[in-house]
Design a protein around this motif. Structure first.
Motif, PDB file in Angstrom:
ATOM      1  N   LEU A 206       0.831  -1.214   0.000  1.00  0.00           N
ATOM      2  CA  LEU A 206       0.000   0.000   0.000  1.00  0.00           C
ATOM      3  C   LEU A 206       0.864   1.262   0.000  1.00  0.00           C
ATOM      4  O   LEU A 206       0.610   2.201  -0.756  1.00  0.00           O
ATOM      5  CB  LEU A 206      -0.945   0.001   1.207  1.00  0.00           C
ATOM      6  CG  LEU A 206      -1.864   1.227   1.295  1.00  0.00           C
ATOM      7  CD1 LEU A 206      -2.772   1.333   0.059  1.00  0.00           C
ATOM      8  CD2 LEU A 206      -2.717   1.190   2.564  1.00  0.00           C
ATOM      9  N   LEU A 207       1.899   1.265   0.837  1.00  0.00           N
ATOM     10  CA  LEU A 207       2.765   2.448   0.895  1.00  0.00           C
ATOM     11  C   LEU A 207       3.445   2.680  -0.452  1.00  0.00           C
ATOM     12  O   LEU A 207       3.536   3.813  -0.931  1.00  0.00           O
ATOM     13  CB  LEU A 207       3.796   2.300   2.015  1.00  0.00           C
ATOM     14  CG  LEU A 207       3.211   2.328   3.436  1.00  0.00           C
ATOM     15  CD1 LEU A 207       4.277   1.933   4.462  1.00  0.00           C
ATOM     16  CD2 LEU A 207       2.640   3.706   3.769  1.00  0.00           C
ATOM     17  N   ASP A 208       3.891   1.598  -1.074  1.00  0.00           N
ATOM     18  CA  ASP A 208       4.545   1.737  -2.384  1.00  0.00           C
ATOM     19  C   ASP A 208       3.565   2.253  -3.439  1.00  0.00           C
ATOM     20  O   ASP A 208       3.944   3.021  -4.328  1.00  0.00           O
ATOM     21  CB  ASP A 208       5.135   0.388  -2.821  1.00  0.00           C
ATOM     22  CG  ASP A 208       6.316  -0.029  -1.951  1.00  0.00           C
ATOM     23  OD1 ASP A 208       6.817   0.822  -1.177  1.00  0.00           O
ATOM     24  OD2 ASP A 208       6.725  -1.200  -2.022  1.00  0.00           O
ATOM     25  N   THR A 209       2.311   1.822  -3.331  1.00  0.00           N
ATOM     26  CA  THR A 209       1.314   2.295  -4.298  1.00  0.00           C
ATOM     27  C   THR A 209       1.062   3.793  -4.105  1.00  0.00           C
ATOM     28  O   THR A 209       0.891   4.536  -5.076  1.00  0.00           O
ATOM     29  CB  THR A 209       0.011   1.489  -4.164  1.00  0.00           C
ATOM     30  OG1 THR A 209       0.315   0.088  -4.199  1.00  0.00           O
ATOM     31  CG2 THR A 209      -0.956   1.788  -5.297  1.00  0.00           C
ATOM     32  N   PHE A 210       1.050   4.236  -2.866  1.00  0.00           N
ATOM     33  CA  PHE A 210       0.910   5.677  -2.610  1.00  0.00           C
ATOM     34  C   PHE A 210       2.102   6.459  -3.160  1.00  0.00           C
ATOM     35  O   PHE A 210       1.932   7.447  -3.876  1.00  0.00           O
ATOM     36  CB  PHE A 210       0.775   5.947  -1.096  1.00  0.00           C
ATOM     37  CG  PHE A 210      -0.653   6.063  -0.629  1.00  0.00           C
ATOM     38  CD1 PHE A 210      -1.395   7.212  -0.884  1.00  0.00           C
ATOM     39  CD2 PHE A 210      -1.243   5.024   0.078  1.00  0.00           C
ATOM     40  CE1 PHE A 210      -2.713   7.324  -0.437  1.00  0.00           C
ATOM     41  CE2 PHE A 210      -2.563   5.130   0.513  1.00  0.00           C
ATOM     42  CZ  PHE A 210      -3.300   6.278   0.255  1.00  0.00           C
ATOM     43  N   THR A 211       3.306   6.010  -2.825  1.00  0.00           N
ATOM     44  CA  THR A 211       4.467   6.825  -3.218  1.00  0.00           C
ATOM     45  C   THR A 211       4.672   6.783  -4.736  1.00  0.00           C
ATOM     46  O   THR A 211       4.993   7.809  -5.336  1.00  0.00           O
ATOM     47  CB  THR A 211       5.743   6.381  -2.479  1.00  0.00           C
ATOM     48  OG1 THR A 211       5.914   4.967  -2.608  1.00  0.00           O
ATOM     49  CG2 THR A 211       5.656   6.699  -0.990  1.00  0.00           C
ATOM     50  N   SER A 212       4.424   5.628  -5.342  1.00  0.00           N
ATOM     51  CA  SER A 212       4.565   5.609  -6.800  1.00  0.00           C
ATOM     52  C   SER A 212       3.430   6.401  -7.449  1.00  0.00           C
ATOM     53  O   SER A 212       3.537   6.811  -8.606  1.00  0.00           O
ATOM     54  CB  SER A 212       4.622   4.166  -7.320  1.00  0.00           C
ATOM     55  OG  SER A 212       3.386   3.530  -7.121  1.00  0.00           O
ATOM     56  N   GLY A 218       6.187  11.238   3.560  1.00  0.00           N
ATOM     57  CA  GLY A 218       6.096  12.151   4.695  1.00  0.00           C
ATOM     58  C   GLY A 218       4.681  12.628   4.990  1.00  0.00           C
ATOM     59  O   GLY A 218       4.410  13.136   6.072  1.00  0.00           O
ATOM     60  N   GLU A 219       3.765  12.449   4.046  1.00  0.00           N
ATOM     61  CA  GLU A 219       2.366  12.836   4.276  1.00  0.00           C
ATOM     62  C   GLU A 219       1.526  11.653   4.761  1.00  0.00           C
ATOM     63  O   GLU A 219       0.317  11.784   4.958  1.00  0.00           O
ATOM     64  CB  GLU A 219       1.760  13.396   2.992  1.00  0.00           C
ATOM     65  CG  GLU A 219       2.368  14.720   2.566  1.00  0.00           C
ATOM     66  CD  GLU A 219       1.677  15.322   1.342  1.00  0.00           C
ATOM     67  OE1 GLU A 219       0.516  14.960   1.070  1.00  0.00           O
ATOM     68  OE2 GLU A 219       2.324  16.141   0.656  1.00  0.00           O
ATOM     69  N   LEU A 220       2.160  10.499   4.930  1.00  0.00           N
ATOM     70  CA  LEU A 220       1.409   9.288   5.287  1.00  0.00           C
ATOM     71  C   LEU A 220       1.671   8.886   6.732  1.00  0.00           C
ATOM     72  O   LEU A 220       2.825   8.857   7.171  1.00  0.00           O
ATOM     73  CB  LEU A 220       1.809   8.136   4.361  1.00  0.00           C
ATOM     74  CG  LEU A 220       1.556   8.357   2.863  1.00  0.00           C
ATOM     75  CD1 LEU A 220       2.156   7.203   2.064  1.00  0.00           C
ATOM     76  CD2 LEU A 220       0.052   8.495   2.587  1.00  0.00           C
ATOM     77  N   ALA A 221       0.610   8.584   7.444  1.00  0.00           N
ATOM     78  CA  ALA A 221       0.712   7.996   8.774  1.00  0.00           C
ATOM     79  C   ALA A 221       0.091   6.601   8.710  1.00  0.00           C
ATOM     80  O   ALA A 221      -0.678   6.295   7.794  1.00  0.00           O
ATOM     81  CB  ALA A 221      -0.035   8.857   9.786  1.00  0.00           C
TER      82      ALA A 221
END
Lengths: 315, 315
Positions: A206-212, A218-221
């Motif tokens: 999920l984090l990789d999908t957000f950053t890509s 830095g905007e993700l918690a």
């Protein structure tokens, strides 16, 4: 030429690098107490938050301006906020479900709010009486008016990994919801594993999908529940992806581990133990925090589910 | 030219790569029950182990041939082994503290034993009535005779991260103990966090010290206690370092989480949940395992501390 000069995120140089400092977003007073059967008196809540602030926590989600009919545990929101002592560098965000809630929050002088969105159709219908698409028209005036008043807005995205009706949730769907909240003006997204089904791999995905997809880490918690014991391992995975804001609740408040299902939040004490081991700064005095959780457990009439609290309180 | 041709371990190509399959070394019947206040009847133990084998666990540490004076809970070792049904591919290792224990184990026809060493001076004196150096002369005849009889030997290294008297334990000291056990004939080392103080970073550091000291990661197992809630995060860190054998106990047996300190082993169910999420094969039927832990909890008179057991049993 170094990574910084190339304009790449530092993380790219070492996919396992850990952040030097993490902000703990303490949700015990809101996400914790709203799920406790016991209604805690307002003066106890105020002392709880004051103790947490004195223990070094700087971000204390204090309450919710939801209608008291739905969450009677938090019906004392105005009274509680009026009682909170101010500490330098400490903020008390509140959850705001709609414009009526925003009116109350602004009247109470809050400076940080959060809205609570769903990543799935079914939960949007059940929790918001809306639908996946229509929820944004609920949030739009709340976020716009808050920002115009100089109030910062966090966007919770719930059911990010699975929900009880639709099963596994596609990362792309979560990112789509998150990006719309961001476009409306949310400055941070808290990715919630509302039913505790995430594991390290799904967190990374999920984090990789957000950053890509262009959302900086830095905007993700991250916001994990320990239903299946995975909360801290999931947190480790998120830290290794560069996440620097982690939600947790003092003492693991929020579930009822002695009555069948354990749906509590990640315990702040267990998180602090991990961060200390990893050499990540957080600013929290663990002993003071444990004392606070033991003290609150006395008011709730049951021991804390946090392993660190139980181990240290037994000394 | 690929990594294999260079003779480098596969892990070097991708420091975050996960193993495809993990062997769960189930210690509930030994490390779990020896720490329970309740003495479980031998027929319940035999049914417990049989149920675990039928749930797909293939390595079931069954009991210990320690003197009954020290561990009365396991005084029925011979009787228990005689009752165990044989399943294809299932092994029942036993703990053996000394030559007298080995005599009993060999007479009972065991094929796999484990010895229990200390990584620290103080624990060697207290637990083995020996010292750090002298413990190897205790183990040497046990390991030599066992190997001569065709019996495989695992070496437990306890207090690998810290102990209550000496504090933090240097990785080099642990590696030194482990290498001596290996030189004596142990085919696997189980690195124990006996008091639960490890975090992901110290796990990585210890594993790296072993592998850079010439011990292949395939010969290393990890054994975590969940005293401070870190067991599963530590396991994740170990898996990312290539460890393929993980110790755990069904239902998190081994502590008494409702009586102050929580010193239980990592719960097998919580481990299985993680492995499933990571796509790592393990061969265990989670529902059958949870049923077994709920059934045993009835005999112990208290609920399982495993979060997965509590969540699934509540359904």
């Amino acid at each position: 030429m170094g990574v910084r000069e190339l304009g790449l995120p530092e993380r790219a140089a070492d996919p396992g690098a850990l952040p030097g400092r993490v902000t703990i977003w303490e949700v015990g007073a809101r996400d914790g107490l709203q799920n406790e059967k016991t209604v805690v008196p307002v003066e106890v809540k105020a002392e709880f938050l004051d103790r947490l602030a004195r223990a070094g926590l700087t971000t204390l989600e204090a309450t919710s301006f939801v209608h008291p009919k739905w969450v009677p545990q938090l019906a004392d929101a105005e009274d509680l906020l009026a009682r909170l002592p101010r500490h330098d560098g400490v903020r008390y965000p509140v959850l705001v479900p709609n414009e009526r809630g925003l009116d109350r929050a602004l009247a109470a002088g809050v400076t940080h709010i959060a809205v609570f969105a769903s990543a799935t159709e079914t939960f949007a219908r059940r929790n918001l009486n809306s639908d996946l698409d229509a929820q944004f028209s609920l949030f739009e005036p709340v976020i716009t008016r808050a920002r115009a008043a100089g109030v910062d807005v966090r966007g919770y995205v719930s059911m990010c990994f699975g929900d009880p009706w639709e099963g596994v949730v596609a990362p792309e769907q979560v990112v789509s919801v998150g990006r719309r909240l961001r476009d409306l003006g949310c400055t941070q997204l808290s990715l919630g594993d509302t039913i505790g089904v995430a594991t390290a791999s799904s967190v990374e995905r999920l984090l990789d999908t957000f950053t890509s997809g262009g959302v900086p880490v830095g905007e993700l918690a991250v916001h994990f529940h320990d239903t299946y014991g995975q909360a801290l391992a999931n947190t480790l995975a998120a830290l290794r992806r560069g996440v620097t804001t982690v939600d947790s609740s003092a003492g693991g408040l929020g579930g009822c581990p002695y009555a069948g299902s354990a749906t509590g939040n990640l315990a702040t004490e267990d998180l602090v133990w991990l961060l200390d081991g990893l050499g990540i700064a957080h600013g929290v005095d663990l002993d003071a925090l444990v004392d606070t959780s033991v003290w609150l457990a006395g008011h709730l009439g049951r021991p804390s589910p946090s392993r660190v609290v139980r181990a240290l309180a037994a000394r």
